[in-house]
Every structure is written in structure tokens, then in C-alpha cells.
Design a protein around this motif. Structure first.
Motif, PDB file in Angstrom:
ATOM      1  N   LEU A 240       0.851  -1.189   0.000  1.00 39.23           N
ATOM      2  CA  LEU A 240       0.000   0.000   0.000  1.00 39.23           C
ATOM      3  C   LEU A 240       0.887   1.238   0.000  1.00 39.23           C
ATOM      4  N   LEU A 241       0.638   2.149  -0.910  1.00 37.46           N
ATOM      5  CA  LEU A 241       1.473   3.332  -1.074  1.00 37.46           C
ATOM      6  C   LEU A 241       0.628   4.592  -0.928  1.00 37.46           C
ATOM      7  N   ARG A 242       1.128   5.533  -0.131  1.00 39.01           N
ATOM      8  CA  ARG A 242       0.469   6.828   0.031  1.00 39.01           C
ATOM      9  C   ARG A 242       1.063   7.799  -0.982  1.00 39.01           C
ATOM     10  N   ILE A 243       0.208   8.475  -1.752  1.00 38.77           N
ATOM     11  CA  ILE A 243       0.666   9.428  -2.762  1.00 38.77           C
ATOM     12  C   ILE A 243      -0.007  10.760  -2.490  1.00 38.77           C
ATOM     13  N   ARG A 244       0.782  11.753  -2.158  1.00 42.12           N
ATOM     14  CA  ARG A 244       0.256  13.077  -1.810  1.00 42.12           C
ATOM     15  C   ARG A 244       0.121  13.947  -3.059  1.00 42.12           C
ATOM     16  N   PRO A 245      -0.670  15.012  -2.981  1.00 42.20           N
ATOM     17  CA  PRO A 245      -0.817  15.913  -4.138  1.00 42.20           C
ATOM     18  C   PRO A 245       0.532  16.466  -4.595  1.00 42.20           C
ATOM     19  N   GLU A 254      -3.624   0.141  -8.254  1.00 40.94           N
ATOM     20  CA  GLU A 254      -5.055   0.437  -8.192  1.00 40.94           C
ATOM     21  C   GLU A 254      -5.353   1.263  -6.955  1.00 40.94           C
ATOM     22  N   ILE A 255      -6.219   2.257  -7.120  1.00 50.08           N
ATOM     23  CA  ILE A 255      -6.565   3.140  -6.000  1.00 50.08           C
ATOM     24  C   ILE A 255      -7.449   2.394  -5.004  1.00 50.08           C
ATOM     25  N   VAL A 256      -7.030   2.417  -3.754  1.00 49.96           N
ATOM     26  CA  VAL A 256      -7.802   1.807  -2.670  1.00 49.96           C
ATOM     27  C   VAL A 256      -8.641   2.851  -1.956  1.00 49.96           C
ATOM     28  N   GLU A 257      -8.091   4.050  -1.833  1.00 54.46           N
ATOM     29  CA  GLU A 257      -8.756   5.095  -1.057  1.00 54.46           C
ATOM     30  C   GLU A 257      -8.376   6.457  -1.627  1.00 54.46           C
ATOM     31  N   GLY A 258      -9.370   7.355  -1.717  1.00 57.57           N
ATOM     32  CA  GLY A 258      -9.105   8.719  -2.149  1.00 57.57           C
ATOM     33  C   GLY A 258      -9.521   8.979  -3.587  1.00 57.57           C
ATOM     34  N   ARG A 289      -2.328  15.216  -9.084  1.00 58.22           N
ATOM     35  CA  ARG A 289      -2.504  16.662  -9.073  1.00 58.22           C
ATOM     36  C   ARG A 289      -3.183  17.205  -7.813  1.00 58.22           C
ATOM     37  N   THR A 290      -4.244  16.557  -7.345  1.00 59.42           N
ATOM     38  CA  THR A 290      -5.065  17.202  -6.315  1.00 59.42           C
ATOM     39  C   THR A 290      -5.116  16.427  -4.994  1.00 59.42           C
ATOM     40  N   GLY A 291      -5.964  15.384  -4.907  1.00 62.03           N
ATOM     41  CA  GLY A 291      -6.179  14.734  -3.619  1.00 62.03           C
ATOM     42  C   GLY A 291      -5.136  13.699  -3.255  1.00 62.03           C
ATOM     43  N   ALA A 292      -5.129  13.321  -1.965  1.00 62.98           N
ATOM     44  CA  ALA A 292      -4.246  12.259  -1.488  1.00 62.98           C
ATOM     45  C   ALA A 292      -4.841  10.908  -1.850  1.00 62.98           C
TER      46      ALA A 292
END
Length: 528
Positions: A240-245, A254-258, A289-292
Motif C-alpha cells: 500500500l502506497l500513500r501518494i500526496r498531491p 489500483e486506488i484503494v482510497e481517495g 494533481r489534487t487529492g491524497a
């Protein structure tokens, strides 16, 4: 000794032209167990498929061909062996030329240094240039000779060592002129040429390096609720990887959340960000570009789309065009012919003048001037530059053959308008239903990062017009924004977004249809 079943990448040193590429490929393919070997002059790397073959055996085969190699994963810095040799050769050649020709430069017909000691000084200056700076040519010539072949190294080595050897004999035996300045000048000029070739090759290969740089160096991995930064090489499928704006996506997944808008122009050529939400795909190297986002990695490393694009560009740059293959065949027979012409030149001068020394310099000139570097260099450099430039612009070219026939193109078909736009949206038409709408829309969009929002803000502040600050702001990814401006609620967004908020868009139907037929985006600006 460890072996590898997956493709092995070697970093090469000493490549100068397409002939060098062919020699390394032949050496690698000659090893038992090697099923495929491809060498890229652009990246100076070899990609070898050799199940069960030790990496050390591949490196040894390259070295026996007259070049150097190391595993591409090695952290060792890649050095240009001509860097220090070039200034040494230039200084030595200049000193030799001044001392050898000072009688002509000063115009009085006498050397500043008397002849017996002058020859020993010239020998002392020429020897380091010949032995140290000229070593790459001799090494390449010897490697070719072991394979009963000849190349440009053969011509340079034979020419310079002939001049140096005859001059050494003259120093110890006397009786004729010395040609130390000739051998040193030839070495300096050829090294300068190779330095320029290297710069051109590295410049042509910059596109591949820039593509590889699109992947971030680190990723924010989340395990058991704890976030930590790890090198992207340590990311495995399922992480699981967190990607900030504003950050680049480190891996395909694949996006799990956000929810967010992603700039996928690197992959699709589409300049407008694409809205993505839970379950949506993301591609490594694209920009959030925008959301986390919280993303589950699916394809990493060589399996990722970005890595496949890089491989496609490398293969295209190394694939030979028909004219390049022709140049390689010509270069293969050119060197023996040049050596024969040089021998005939020497013999012709000897017979014509009755002096063997009279034909020496003309023969050396034939050997050196006829070096076939350009035969194998010009076309691959042009191919690499063209393919690399295309990759920078999002165009993948299959190789030199495609470039060679491109001049016959008469029609080009594009799959969407976004591919051929500037990627900078601008307001080109508007329907003003209220005099305050332009300023209110610009104010509402001030805190949005969407490219269309920037266009609305730029249009609303044209000519220095003032735009109030929004009191609050909320973005609906892929739909629009809501803001409070001077106590009024302002909605800016798509047709569907406004209808869903109960806004009647019927008065704008004719205006919308006209712009839709012109393939323009719609950004409505009603006031709540």
C-alpha cells in the motif's frame, strides 16, 4: 558463481561507433548459452538473455573483444577514459609542434634548441602521449587483430606507431627527420573527435535517462497503519502506497482510497488531468494533481509500464536503419582497402623519388584521414537523436527504419484532440448572464489546482481586474467546485455537476452546443 535467468544488463565502456556495437554483440552471442544479445550505443548498455551463464563470463567476453563492462546494477561510477588523456595529448602535441617547427614560426630557419638535444627532448615529450594517450587505439587494434579483423583503431595505431617508431630509430641511429609531432597531433585530434562523439551520444541518450527519472526515488509505504519512506526498488506487488498531491506515482497499481486528478500525459499524450477514484488504475511516473491517494501496487520494476516504455525507446535507438546496415558493411571492407592504398602510396613515392622516407608521411596521412568513424557514427547518432526527441514529446518511434521512411508520409491520423494541443487551456468564448460572473468564477477557482480552473482565473483577472478572495472552498474531483464569495455561494463545474445541484442550464444550451461542436471543454459559471 551466481547465474541469472532473467535478462542481464551490462554497462559498457569504450564504444565509439556502430562497428563497436557489432563487435560486442558478436562476442556475446558467441558464448554458449547466450540466446540473445542487444547493445545500445545510446545508453552504452548491453541486454543479454543467457540462462545459466555467469555474469562474469559475459564481462570477460566483452573484455576479450577489446572493451570494458560491468554489471549495470553496480554502483561504480562510469568514467570516460579519454577525459584525462585528451588534455595530456593536446598539451604534448602543442609542445612538440612548437619545438619542431619553431624555425618556421620564427622565420630565421634555426631551432631554438640545437638538434642533438632537441631530438631527445622531443622523444621525452612524445613517449607519454604515445604510450598513455595512444593506448586505447593500440588495445583496440590488438583486440581486432586477435579476431583477424581491422577497424579505425587499426588505422590510428598503425599510423601513429609507424611515425613514432621511425622517429625513435632516427633518434638512436640518426640520418633522417623525426615525426614525433605528427603522431602526437594525430592522437590528440582523434581523442578530441571521440570526446565530441561521446557528447553527441550522451545527448542523444538523454531522453532515455529523462524517462527513467520520471519514476520517484522513494515511496511512502503503509504497513500495519504505519507509513515509512522506502526506496522505490523495495516496493513489491501488494504494498500500500500513500501518494500526496503533487507527487509522482511510484508504481503501477489500483486506488484503494481517495480521489484525485492525475496527469497522465506522459503515457497517453492527453494534456488534461484524468479523474480517478477507488478501483481506478494508476500508472507509475504519472503526477497526482489534487487529492491524497492510497494505492495498492500491482506492477513494479521492469514490469511497470514506464520501464516498458524505456525498453521500447532503448530498443528503437539500437535498431539499425537500412542505411546504417549498409554503412556497417562498407566499414567492414573499408579498413583493409585503406591499408592497401597506404602501402601503394608509400611504394609510389619511393619509386618516384628514390627515397623511402619521402613516402612515409603521405602513407600515414592516408591511414589517418581515411578513418571510417563517420561511416558508423553519423547514422546511429541521427537515429538516437530522432528517437530520443520523439520520446521527449510522447512519440514512440520503432527505430531507424521508421525514421528513414518517414519522409514519405502524406497523412497523419491522431486519435484525440488532446494529443495535438498545447496542454495549456485558455478561455476562448463566454456567455455572460450577469456582469459579476467573471470575477466571481475567478474567485471561486483561485484555490483549485485544475488546469481549467487556472484558465478561468487568468481570464477573470485579464487587464489587472480585481478578484475577491473566497471565504471557503470545496472541490468535487472530476466535477467542479463550490465556494463562498462575498457572502454568495458560487458553483463552477460541468453540465452534470450543475444539474445535480439543481441549477437550470437550459439558457446556455445553444452556447454549449456550439462550443461542443468545436471540440471545446465546458466550464459553467452560474451564481447561487
Amino acid at each position: 558463481m551466481s547465474t541469472a535467468a532473467s535478462p542481464i544488463r551490462l554497462r559498457l565502456k569504450g564504444l565509439h561507433c556502430a562497428s563497436c556495437v557489432g563487435r560486442v554483440e558478436t562476442a556475446l552471442r558467441g558464448l554458449s548459452g547466450v540466446t540473445r544479445a542487444e547493445v545500445s550505443l545510446a545508453t552504452e548498455q548491453a541486454r543479454v538473455e543467457a540462462p545459466g551463464v555467469p555474469v562474469a563470463a559475459l564481462i570477460q567476453a566483452v573484455r576479450q573483444a577489446g572493451y570494458d563492462a560491468e554489471a549495470a546494477s553496480s554502483a561504480a561510477a562510469q568514467e570516460d577514459t579519454s577525459d584525462w588523456r585528451l588534455p595530456v595529448a593536446v598539451v604534448g602535441a602543442l609542445a612538440l609542434m612548437v619545438l619542431s617547427m619553431d624555425d618556421l614560426i620564427l622565420g630565421h630557419g634555426n631551432h631554438m634548441v640545437p638538434d642533438p638535444p632537441l631530438r631527445w627532448i622531443l622523444l621525452a615529450l612524445a613517449t607519454p602521449v604515445q604510450l598513455l594517450c595512444g593506448w586505447p587505439f593500440l588495445r583496440g587494434a590488438l583486440a581486432s587483430a586477435r579476431r583477424l579483423a581491422a577497424d579505425m583503431n587499426t588505422l590510428v595505431a598503425v599510423g601513429t606507431w609507424a611515425a613514432y617508431g621511425v622517429s625513435v630509430a632516427a633518434v638512436f641511429g640518426g640520418g633522417h627527420d623525426v615525426y614525433f609531432e605528427s603522431s602526437a597531433t594525430i592522437i590528440a585530434l582523434i581523442l578530441l573527435g571521440r570526446s565530441l562523439e561521446l557528447r553527441a551520444r550522451r545527448s542523444a541518450g538523454d531522453a532515455v535517462r529523462r524517462l527513467m527519472a520520471l519514476r520517484p526515488a522513494a515511496a511512502h509505504r503503509v504497513r500495519d497503519g504505519v507509513e515509512s519512506d522506502v526506496p522505490v526498488e523495495q516496493v513489491v506487488p501488494g504494498d500500500l502506497l500513500r501518494i500526496r498531491p503533487g507527487e509522482r506515482v511510484p508504481a503501477d497499481g489500483e486506488i484503494v482510497e481517495g480521489e484525485s486528478d492525475l496527469d497522465e500525459s506522459m503515457v497517453t499524450g492527453e494534456s488534461m488531468p484524468v479523474p480517478r477514484g477507488p478501483g481506478g488504475p494508476v500508472t507509475g511516473g504519472t503526477v497526482n494533481r489534487t487529492g491524497a491517494l492510497l494505492v495498492r501496487a500491482a506492477r513494479v520494476g521492469d514490469d511497470a509500464l514506464l520501464a516498458q516504455i524505456v525498453r521500447a525507446v532503448e530498443e528503437a535507438q539500437s535498431r539499425k536503419a537500412p542505411v546504417e546496415r549498409l554503412a556497417d558493411r562498407v566499414a567492414g571492407v573499408f579498413v583493409p582497402i585503406v591499408i592497401g592504398i597506404a602501402a601503394l602510396t608509400f611504394g609510389g613515392w619511393w619509386l618516384a623519388t628514390g627515397q623511402a622516407g619521402a613516402g612515409f608521411l603521405p602513407a600515414v596521412a592516408v591511414l589517418v584521414i581515411a578513418c571510417p568513424c563517420a561511416l558508423g557514427l553519423a547514422t546511429p547518432t541521427a537515429v538516437m537523436a530522432g528517437v530520443g526527441r520523439g520520446a521527449e514529446k510522447g512519440i514512440l518511434i520503432r527505430g531507424g527504419e521508421a525514421l528513414e521512411v518517414a519522409h514519405r508520409l502524406r497523412t497523419v491520423a491522431f486519435d484525440k484532440t488532446g494529443t495535438v494541443t498545447e496542454g495549456k487551456p485558455a478561455v476562448v468564448d463566454e456567455l455572460v448572464l450577469h456582469p459579476d460572473l467573471r470575477a466571481l468564477a475567478a474567485a471561486a477557482e483561485k484555490r483549485s489546482e485544475h488546469p481549467l480552473a487556472r484558465a478561468v482565473v487568468a481570464h477573470g483577472t485579464t487587464g489587472g481586474a480585481a478578484s475577491p478572495e473566497p471565504e471557503d472552498f470545496f472541490a468535487y474531483p472530476g466535477s467542479g467546485v463550490e465556494a463562498t464569495v462575498q457572502g454568495r455561494t458560487v458553483l463552477v463545474g460541468s453540465h452534470e455537476f450543475l444539474n445535480g445541484r439543481g441549477v437550470d442550464t437550459a439558457p446556455t444550451a445553444v452556447f454549449t452546443d456550439r462550443n461542443r461542436s468545436a471540440a471545446r471543454s465546458r466550464r459553467r459559471r452560474p451564481r447561487g
